[in-house]
Design a protein around this motif. Sequence first.
Motif, mmCIF file in Angstrom:
data_model
loop_
_atom_site.group_PDB
_atom_site.id
_atom_site.type_symbol
_atom_site.label_atom_id
_atom_site.label_comp_id
_atom_site.label_asym_id
_atom_site.label_seq_id
_atom_site.Cartn_x
_atom_site.Cartn_y
_atom_site.Cartn_z
ATOM 1 N N MET A 1 0.786 -1.269 0.056
ATOM 2 C CA MET A 1 0.035 0.141 -0.080
ATOM 3 C C MET A 1 0.940 1.334 -0.036
ATOM 4 O O MET A 1 1.947 0.972 0.509
ATOM 5 N N PRO A 2 0.405 2.499 -0.605
ATOM 6 C CA PRO A 2 1.400 3.636 -0.802
ATOM 7 C C PRO A 2 1.481 4.126 0.800
ATOM 8 O O PRO A 2 0.772 3.698 1.765
ATOM 9 N N ASP A 3 2.395 5.149 0.803
ATOM 10 C CA ASP A 3 2.665 5.947 1.929
ATOM 11 C C ASP A 3 3.081 5.143 3.116
ATOM 12 O O ASP A 3 2.844 5.441 4.501
ATOM 13 N N GLY A 4 3.643 3.782 2.866
ATOM 14 C CA GLY A 4 3.940 3.123 4.135
ATOM 15 C C GLY A 4 2.742 2.500 4.762
ATOM 16 O O GLY A 4 3.093 1.798 5.766
ATOM 17 N N ARG A 5 1.645 2.473 4.500
ATOM 18 C CA ARG A 5 0.505 1.821 5.085
ATOM 19 C C ARG A 5 0.506 0.175 4.844
ATOM 20 O O ARG A 5 1.067 0.015 3.587
ATOM 21 N N ARG A 6 -0.161 -0.556 5.290
ATOM 22 C CA ARG A 6 0.088 -2.023 5.152
ATOM 23 C C ARG A 6 -1.136 -2.661 5.830
ATOM 24 O O ARG A 6 -1.956 -1.947 6.577
ATOM 25 N N SER A 7 -1.268 -4.039 5.325
ATOM 26 C CA SER A 7 -2.227 -4.815 6.019
ATOM 27 C C SER A 7 -1.958 -6.009 6.759
ATOM 28 O O SER A 7 -0.820 -6.476 6.695
ATOM 29 N N LEU A 177 -16.067 1.734 -0.143
ATOM 30 C CA LEU A 177 -15.221 1.419 0.887
ATOM 31 C C LEU A 177 -13.724 1.991 0.856
ATOM 32 O O LEU A 177 -13.227 2.390 1.488
ATOM 33 N N ALA A 178 -13.468 2.243 -0.399
ATOM 34 C CA ALA A 178 -12.095 2.503 -0.783
ATOM 35 C C ALA A 178 -12.096 4.170 -0.267
ATOM 36 O O ALA A 178 -11.094 4.452 0.153
ATOM 37 N N ARG A 179 -13.205 4.730 -0.604
ATOM 38 C CA ARG A 179 -13.145 6.232 0.204
ATOM 39 C C ARG A 179 -13.107 6.121 1.696
ATOM 40 O O ARG A 179 -12.172 7.302 2.215
ATOM 41 N N VAL A 180 -13.601 5.402 2.449
ATOM 42 C CA VAL A 180 -13.521 5.132 3.860
ATOM 43 C C VAL A 180 -12.268 5.002 4.310
ATOM 44 O O VAL A 180 -11.625 5.719 5.070
ATOM 45 N N LEU A 181 -11.501 4.008 3.449
ATOM 46 C CA LEU A 181 -10.253 3.767 3.862
ATOM 47 C C LEU A 181 -9.198 4.673 3.627
ATOM 48 O O LEU A 181 -8.340 5.207 4.290
ATOM 49 N N GLY A 182 -9.458 5.538 2.409
ATOM 50 C CA GLY A 182 -8.601 6.337 2.167
ATOM 51 C C GLY A 182 -8.547 7.559 3.023
ATOM 52 O O GLY A 182 -7.581 8.449 3.347
ATOM 53 N N GLU A 183 -9.822 7.826 3.476
ATOM 54 C CA GLU A 183 -9.931 8.922 4.634
ATOM 55 C C GLU A 183 -9.332 8.547 5.870
ATOM 56 O O GLU A 183 -8.857 9.434 6.410
ATOM 57 N N GLU A 184 -9.467 7.236 6.272
ATOM 58 C CA GLU A 184 -9.376 6.907 7.664
ATOM 59 C C GLU A 184 -7.832 6.183 8.042
ATOM 60 O O GLU A 184 -7.495 6.359 8.904
ATOM 61 N N LEU A 185 -7.240 5.709 6.895
ATOM 62 C CA LEU A 185 -5.988 5.098 7.014
ATOM 63 C C LEU A 185 -5.042 5.853 6.889
ATOM 64 O O LEU A 185 -4.868 6.291 5.691
ATOM 65 N N GLN A 186 -4.266 6.273 7.981
ATOM 66 C CA GLN A 186 -3.139 7.099 7.663
ATOM 67 C C GLN A 186 -1.991 6.754 7.179
ATOM 68 O O GLN A 186 -1.523 5.489 7.246
ATOM 69 N N PRO A 187 -0.983 7.596 6.861
ATOM 70 C CA PRO A 187 0.366 7.126 6.444
ATOM 71 C C PRO A 187 0.890 6.467 7.630
ATOM 72 O O PRO A 187 0.925 7.026 8.765
ATOM 73 N N GLY A 188 1.507 5.106 7.270
ATOM 74 C CA GLY A 188 2.228 4.693 8.089
ATOM 75 C C GLY A 188 1.308 3.554 9.008
ATOM 76 O O GLY A 188 1.520 2.744 9.825
ATOM 77 N N GLY A 189 0.099 3.895 9.029
ATOM 78 C CA GLY A 189 -1.166 3.005 9.638
ATOM 79 C C GLY A 189 -1.289 1.599 9.127
ATOM 80 O O GLY A 189 -0.596 1.401 7.893
ATOM 81 N N VAL A 190 -2.072 0.819 9.729
ATOM 82 C CA VAL A 190 -2.316 -0.304 9.472
ATOM 83 C C VAL A 190 -3.820 -0.631 9.292
ATOM 84 O O VAL A 190 -4.563 -0.344 9.981
ATOM 85 N N LEU A 191 -4.242 -1.340 8.012
ATOM 86 C CA LEU A 191 -5.415 -1.969 7.937
ATOM 87 C C LEU A 191 -5.318 -3.397 8.320
ATOM 88 O O LEU A 191 -4.772 -4.580 7.895
ATOM 89 N N ALA A 192 -6.151 -3.808 9.443
ATOM 90 C CA ALA A 192 -6.178 -5.088 10.124
ATOM 91 C C ALA A 192 -7.677 -5.676 10.047
ATOM 92 O O ALA A 192 -8.654 -4.911 10.205
ATOM 93 N N VAL A 193 -7.788 -6.909 9.607
ATOM 94 C CA VAL A 193 -9.067 -7.428 9.554
ATOM 95 C C VAL A 193 -9.148 -8.382 11.110
ATOM 96 O O VAL A 193 -8.174 -9.161 11.202
ATOM 97 N N ASP A 194 -10.477 -8.565 11.638
ATOM 98 C CA ASP A 194 -10.334 -9.190 12.785
ATOM 99 C C ASP A 194 -10.616 -10.463 12.544
ATOM 100 O O ASP A 194 -11.558 -11.028 12.146
ATOM 101 N N GLN A 195 -9.585 -11.536 12.862
ATOM 102 C CA GLN A 195 -9.521 -12.693 12.550
ATOM 103 C C GLN A 195 -9.907 -13.570 13.474
ATOM 104 O O GLN A 195 -10.000 -14.882 13.587
ATOM 105 N N TYR A 196 -9.910 -13.153 14.978
ATOM 106 C CA TYR A 196 -10.015 -13.896 16.224
ATOM 107 C C TYR A 196 -11.509 -14.333 16.183
ATOM 108 O O TYR A 196 -11.496 -15.385 16.585
#
Length: 217
Positions: A1-7, A177-196
């Motif tokens: 992902m750009p700007d150092g963001r990852r999942s 969804l792309a717009r939501v993530l683009g607004e909320e996920l900040q540079p250096g941030g992580v997108l995590a999906v609850d796997q628990y």
Amino acid sequence: MPDGRRSRPLQDPLWEVRDELPRPGNCVITAGNGSWQPFSDELEPEQWHEISRWVQSGNTLIVITSDVESLPDGVADYFTTDAHNKIGPYLVGATEEDVRPDEKETVNMPTWWGGELAVAGGGARLVTVPNDWVLAGSSDAAVLVKRPLGEGRVYLLLDDEAWSNAGFDRADNAATLARVLGEELQPGGVLAVDQYRHGRGRVESFATFLLALHGAG
């Protein structure tokens, strides 16, 4: 992902997310109609308190469900305690007698950016909510809402197919969804999906699809 963001998948309980993602600018998605933990039907108040503290520090929680009865008290109360709000079986374009419980008719709800979100026509809606919460639908029939919590935000999507693999092909579902993530996920941030709370294969597939969305980063 750009700007150092990852999942990444979130394998630990959601109420321990502050240990896993202590810095602000992250986004966690938790989806499903079952319990938020495998050993109990209820989320304890102190567990929701830990989750909310993480959000308040500048992070985002996206909750997806089509079964409002499965929402933990902390989440349900957060969206329904002000201004006599309530979650109810608000049926768009039909009377209760016209809609069978197993009917899966899809309707398009207007989004805040001028697009459309395709959702199940007979699903639950959040009613009598402030206009500034509404991201898809209306104040009398909202299917996607956002509410600030401290420095962060909590999103609630009352539909379990809109952001599924099949749902992404409908209307502007993927773009929303792309717009939501683009607004909320900040540079250096992580997108995590609850796997628990889910089987590993399903969640990893969902996360992979999210990362492929145009504009998600």
